[in-house]
Design a protein around this motif. Structure first.
Motif, PDB file in Angstrom:
ATOM      1  N   SER A  40       0.831  -1.215   0.000  1.00  0.00           N
ATOM      2  CA  SER A  40       0.000   0.000   0.000  1.00  0.00           C
ATOM      3  C   SER A  40       0.862   1.260   0.000  1.00  0.00           C
ATOM      4  O   SER A  40       0.556   2.253  -0.674  1.00  0.00           O
ATOM      5  N   THR A  41       1.973   1.196   0.759  1.00  0.00           N
ATOM      6  CA  THR A  41       2.894   2.351   0.767  1.00  0.00           C
ATOM      7  C   THR A  41       3.510   2.557  -0.603  1.00  0.00           C
ATOM      8  O   THR A  41       3.636   3.690  -1.097  1.00  0.00           O
ATOM      9  N   LEU A  42       3.906   1.451  -1.237  1.00  0.00           N
ATOM     10  CA  LEU A  42       4.497   1.535  -2.574  1.00  0.00           C
ATOM     11  C   LEU A  42       3.501   2.092  -3.578  1.00  0.00           C
ATOM     12  O   LEU A  42       3.841   2.941  -4.425  1.00  0.00           O
ATOM     13  N   VAL A  43       2.252   1.631  -3.478  1.00  0.00           N
ATOM     14  CA  VAL A  43       1.212   2.148  -4.382  1.00  0.00           C
ATOM     15  C   VAL A  43       1.017   3.639  -4.174  1.00  0.00           C
ATOM     16  O   VAL A  43       0.884   4.420  -5.127  1.00  0.00           O
ATOM     17  N   SER A  44       1.015   4.057  -2.900  1.00  0.00           N
ATOM     18  CA  SER A  44       0.854   5.490  -2.603  1.00  0.00           C
ATOM     19  C   SER A  44       2.014   6.300  -3.174  1.00  0.00           C
ATOM     20  O   SER A  44       1.821   7.379  -3.751  1.00  0.00           O
ATOM     21  N   ASN A  45       3.235   5.742  -3.017  1.00  0.00           N
ATOM     22  CA  ASN A  45       4.410   6.447  -3.561  1.00  0.00           C
ATOM     23  C   ASN A  45       4.340   6.543  -5.084  1.00  0.00           C
ATOM     24  O   ASN A  45       4.682   7.565  -5.681  1.00  0.00           O
ATOM     25  N   VAL A  46       3.908   5.444  -5.719  1.00  0.00           N
ATOM     26  CA  VAL A  46       3.782   5.455  -7.180  1.00  0.00           C
ATOM     27  C   VAL A  46       2.754   6.493  -7.614  1.00  0.00           C
ATOM     28  O   VAL A  46       2.947   7.224  -8.598  1.00  0.00           O
ATOM     29  N   GLU A  47       1.647   6.567  -6.878  1.00  0.00           N
ATOM     30  CA  GLU A  47       0.627   7.565  -7.216  1.00  0.00           C
ATOM     31  C   GLU A  47       1.179   8.982  -7.073  1.00  0.00           C
ATOM     32  O   GLU A  47       0.905   9.858  -7.905  1.00  0.00           O
TER      33      GLU A  47
END
Length: 290
Positions: A40-47
């Protein structure tokens, strides 16, 4: 007894297996939850990165538009500067032509002034009859001066005579206009009898011509001291029949103009009575102001 022991041992083994399996399940659940948080953190960073990339692309588009607008404005400015430079060159040419025309008109006007004074002579040193001397009295005084001082049998007829300048301790000079140039020359050439007196006779010229003659006067005296033939024709000084061009007096460099046209005018006793015709004038381009 043996059967009871075996039963107890079996229950103990089952209980220990259950405990071992429950203890193995806890670390697996913890790792899964941790991985979910990481994802979820990685997805947030990608966003966030995607959002920033989008903002950067938008900024680059704005910068590109401004750059293109700046290039167009720069090209327009270069065109305007080129037009202004051409216009300034055209104005400079017009100013140069106007200056030439103005100088030509000034010289023509000066020539007309000089010609209008051609029959005039200035008499200096003649006493005034009164502070309010009338022109008729001045004329009578001048006639008496011609017969007594110039030794003329009959006074030369003239059109008019009057005094000019401010009243001072010295008598004001008299300007006299004769009927013809020959009459004027007859009086002027007879002025050598006035040497050693306080009287004087001179030609009348405009101020500009007198200023030019004053500049040449020291060279005239120097030429006379060197026993050279020197005389004035209006604002020009001729030495040994050649038009004199003044240079640095400290070097005592007295040069004359060898132009045959000037020598011809000097022999004729007058400057040319015509002005060169000017060629057709080019029409100036009219710059449209839009």
């Amino acid at each position: 007894m043996n059967s009871k022991k075996k039963g107890n041992d079996g229950r103990k083994r089952r209980n220990s297996n259950v405990q071992n399996s429950s203890s193995d399940e806890k670390p697996g659940k913890q790792n899964w939850a941790h991985n979910v948080i990481k994802v979820s953190t990685l997805v947030s960073n990608v966003e966030n990165v995607t959002k920033r990339v989008g903002e950067m692309e938008h900024s680059l588009e704005i910068l590109g538009a401004k750059y293109e607008a700046g290039r167009k404005e720069d090209a327009d400015m270069k065109t305007d500067i080129s037009d202004i430079r051409s216009y300034n060159e055209e104005i400079g040419g017009n100013v140069k032509r106007l200056t030439t025309d103005l100088n030509d008109l000034r010289e023509r006007h000066l020539d007309l002034q000089t010609r209008s004074m051609r029959e005039n002579l200035i008499f200096s040193g003649i006493q005034e009859s009164s502070d309010n001397e009338e022109s008729e009295e001045t004329g009578e005084i001048l006639k008496q001066f011609m017969t007594k001082e110039l030794k003329l049998s009959n006074p030369i007829e003239f059109v008019r005579a009057h005094r000019f300048g401010r009243a001072d301790k010295k008598p004001r000079p008299i300007v006299c206009r004769f009927k013809t140039f020959n009459d004027r020359e007859l009086v002027r050439k007879n002025a050598n009898v006035l040497k050693g007196t306080n009287y004087g006779i001179s030609e009348q010229f405009p101020k500009e011509v007198n200023d030019r003659r004053k500049v040449l006067w020291p060279y005239f005296k120097e030429a006379k001291e060197q026993h050279k033939k020197a005389h004035f024709k209006r604002e020009k000084l001729y030495i040994d029949g050649k038009d004199f061009i003044p240079h640095d007096r400290n070097k005592h460099n007295m040069q004359t103009d060898n132009n045959p046209a000037n020598t011809r005018y000097e022999r004729q006793g007058a400057r040319p009575k015509y002005f060169p015709r000017r060629g057709p004038q080019k029409k100036n381009k009219v710059r449209n102001s839009e």
